[in-house]
Design a protein around this motif. Structure first.
Motif, PDB file in Angstrom:
ATOM      1  N   ARG A 246      12.039   0.511   2.635  1.00 50.47           N
ATOM      2  CA  ARG A 246      10.952  -0.461   2.774  1.00 50.47           C
ATOM      3  C   ARG A 246      10.139  -0.024   3.977  1.00 50.47           C
ATOM      4  O   ARG A 246      10.646   0.019   5.096  1.00 50.47           O
ATOM      5  CB  ARG A 246      11.491  -1.872   2.976  1.00 50.47           C
ATOM      6  N   ALA A 247       8.874   0.340   3.725  1.00 47.11           N
ATOM      7  CA  ALA A 247       8.018   0.869   4.781  1.00 47.11           C
ATOM      8  C   ALA A 247       8.704   2.076   5.416  1.00 47.11           C
ATOM      9  O   ALA A 247       9.016   3.042   4.730  1.00 47.11           O
ATOM     10  CB  ALA A 247       7.678  -0.214   5.795  1.00 47.11           C
TER      11      ALA A 247
ATOM     12  N   PRO B 296       2.140  -4.592   1.183  1.00 48.50           N
ATOM     13  CA  PRO B 296       2.672  -3.898   0.015  1.00 48.50           C
ATOM     14  C   PRO B 296       2.887  -2.414   0.280  1.00 48.50           C
ATOM     15  O   PRO B 296       2.262  -1.817   1.155  1.00 48.50           O
ATOM     16  CB  PRO B 296       1.582  -4.117  -1.042  1.00 48.50           C
ATOM     17  N   GLU B 297       3.781  -1.831  -0.489  1.00 48.95           N
ATOM     18  CA  GLU B 297       3.999  -0.391  -0.439  1.00 48.95           C
ATOM     19  C   GLU B 297       2.775   0.320  -1.022  1.00 48.95           C
ATOM     20  O   GLU B 297       2.317  -0.032  -2.109  1.00 48.95           O
ATOM     21  CB  GLU B 297       5.243  -0.014  -1.235  1.00 48.95           C
ATOM     22  N   PRO B 298       2.229   1.319  -0.337  1.00 47.50           N
ATOM     23  CA  PRO B 298       1.013   1.968  -0.833  1.00 47.50           C
ATOM     24  C   PRO B 298       1.198   2.751  -2.127  1.00 47.50           C
ATOM     25  O   PRO B 298       0.218   3.082  -2.784  1.00 47.50           O
ATOM     26  CB  PRO B 298       0.606   2.891   0.321  1.00 47.50           C
ATOM     27  N   LEU B 299       2.433   3.026  -2.515  1.00 50.27           N
ATOM     28  CA  LEU B 299       2.689   3.693  -3.792  1.00 50.27           C
ATOM     29  C   LEU B 299       3.182   2.710  -4.852  1.00 50.27           C
ATOM     30  O   LEU B 299       3.546   3.121  -5.956  1.00 50.27           O
ATOM     31  CB  LEU B 299       3.715   4.820  -3.606  1.00 50.27           C
TER      32      LEU B 299
ATOM     33  N   TYR C 284      -6.660  -5.601  -4.066  1.00 55.70           N
ATOM     34  CA  TYR C 284      -5.880  -6.058  -2.913  1.00 55.70           C
ATOM     35  C   TYR C 284      -6.516  -5.577  -1.620  1.00 55.70           C
ATOM     36  O   TYR C 284      -6.695  -6.351  -0.672  1.00 55.70           O
ATOM     37  CB  TYR C 284      -4.435  -5.557  -2.987  1.00 55.70           C
ATOM     38  N   LEU C 285      -6.839  -4.279  -1.550  1.00 55.68           N
ATOM     39  CA  LEU C 285      -7.345  -3.732  -0.300  1.00 55.68           C
ATOM     40  C   LEU C 285      -8.696  -4.342   0.068  1.00 55.68           C
ATOM     41  O   LEU C 285      -8.967  -4.617   1.241  1.00 55.68           O
ATOM     42  CB  LEU C 285      -7.459  -2.208  -0.403  1.00 55.68           C
TER      43      LEU C 285
ATOM     44  N   ASP D  92      -2.209  -1.241  10.359  1.00 58.39           N
ATOM     45  CA  ASP D  92      -1.617  -2.574  10.452  1.00 58.39           C
ATOM     46  C   ASP D  92      -0.564  -2.726   9.353  1.00 58.39           C
ATOM     47  O   ASP D  92      -0.899  -2.804   8.172  1.00 58.39           O
ATOM     48  CB  ASP D  92      -2.711  -3.640  10.303  1.00 58.39           C
ATOM     49  N   GLN D  93       0.698  -2.772   9.742  1.00 58.16           N
ATOM     50  CA  GLN D  93       1.789  -2.829   8.764  1.00 58.16           C
ATOM     51  C   GLN D  93       1.791  -4.120   7.951  1.00 58.16           C
ATOM     52  O   GLN D  93       2.421  -4.191   6.899  1.00 58.16           O
ATOM     53  CB  GLN D  93       3.130  -2.655   9.473  1.00 58.16           C
ATOM     54  N   LYS D  94       1.074  -5.133   8.418  1.00 60.43           N
ATOM     55  CA  LYS D  94       0.971  -6.369   7.641  1.00 60.43           C
ATOM     56  C   LYS D  94       0.001  -6.228   6.479  1.00 60.43           C
ATOM     57  O   LYS D  94       0.023  -7.037   5.549  1.00 60.43           O
ATOM     58  CB  LYS D  94       0.534  -7.524   8.547  1.00 60.43           C
ATOM     59  N   LEU D  95      -0.854  -5.219   6.544  1.00 60.28           N
ATOM     60  CA  LEU D  95      -1.792  -4.959   5.443  1.00 60.28           C
ATOM     61  C   LEU D  95      -1.252  -3.924   4.473  1.00 60.28           C
ATOM     62  O   LEU D  95      -1.349  -4.085   3.257  1.00 60.28           O
ATOM     63  CB  LEU D  95      -3.153  -4.497   5.994  1.00 60.28           C
TER      64      LEU D  95
END
Length: 292
Positions: free
Chosen positions: A56-57, A146-149, A157-158, A175-178
């Protein structure tokens, strides 16, 4: 610090070794890393079966039988070494295998004789054990984007995340929240591929009502492409990153802007020179001519 591709590379290297394996015993050679190790750490791991290896991340997740999860973060300089029958053979470019050293802080002894060692010279890494049903609410993971993949990351979303956001694109993507897992290297590379300046304010690439524009579409595609290519290449080895086999990552050989200050832009027909600026205390590399 290892970013998503480096952590995913480690996860994939650990899967054939750890997934389904039984931890016969564990060694904790010091009481803490970034934070104290869990209470009774070695005793809690002894005899446990690893059901799955996830991510996760920038966190590795080892699902243990009995309903707990071991969370591992590599920190700034952490790496994992596998030795024994299941150890992977490294490629042509690798760090030589070293004997046990002062920075081997945690060792898992698996049934069958294989060992998995966590080495961390700077001790910014971390290992925690948490109940599975509290994983998503854990302070390290709660609130991550969310996971970028993954399927939840897309242009709509973006665009919604960027609407009315007056920070730079570079800051927004870090920003890890985005978006979960992105770091300095791959943000620089993705913005270059999308032709977007890291100085541009995030809200300027969406419509007034928060809908995606072609710029957003290009950025999503660029992020996905650069991450997939980096994972395929085993990540980027700049200082400490190596795969569990000891092999180096290769993606640094294909950087288009990162760490290329003063070199010609690699965009065809562009006469720009890659520049370096500092944003949020971090180096940003970009072409001021073709990134707008």
């Amino acid at each position: 610090m290892p970013e998503l591709p480096e952590v995913e590379t480690v996860r994939r290297g650990l899967m054939p070794v750890l997934q389904g394996a039984v931890i016969e015993s564990a060694e904790a050679r010091r009481p803490d890393l970034r934070w104290p190790l869990p209470e009774n750490f070695a005793e809690r791991l002894a005899g446990r079966r690893v059901e799955a290896i996830g991510r996760r991340a920038k966190y590795l997740l080892a699902d243990l039988d009995g309903g707990e999860v071991m969370i591992l973060h590599l920190g700034m300089s952490g790496s994992i070494r596998v030795e024994g029958e299941k150890a992977l053979r490294p490629g042509a470019f690798h760090y030589p295998r070293a004997a046990a050293g002062p920075h081997d802080h945690v060792v898992l002894h698996l049934a069958g004789g294989t060992t998995v060692t966590f080495n961390d010279p700077r001790r910014f890494g971390a290992i925690l054990i948490v109940p599975y049903d509290r994983l998503e609410s854990h302070p390290l993971l709660a609130g991550l984007g969310p996971e970028p993949l993954g399927n939840a990351f897309h242009a709509d979303y973006l665009a919604g995340a960027f609407a009315r956001r007056k920070t730079s694109l570079k800051a927004a993507l870090l920003d890890q929240k985005l978006v979960a897992g992105l770091g300095n290297i791959y943000v620089c590379e993705a913005l270059f591929r999308a032709g977007l300046s890291p100085r541009r304010l995030a809200h300027t690439i969406v419509t007034k009502d928060g809908k995606p524009t072609p710029r957003v579409e290009r950025l999503v595609t660029a992020i996905r492409d650069v991450l997939r290519e980096a994972i395929q290449a085993g990540g980027s080895s700049l200082r400490d990153h190596k795969q569990v086999s000891g092999e180096l990552g290769y993606f640094q050989h294909t950087f288009r802007v990162y760490d290329r200050e003063g070199e010609p832009c690699r965009t065809r027909h562009c006469k720009g020179i890659v520049q370096r600026i500092v944003q949020g205390g971090r180096s940003t590399f970009y072409c001021p001519v073709c990134q707008r």
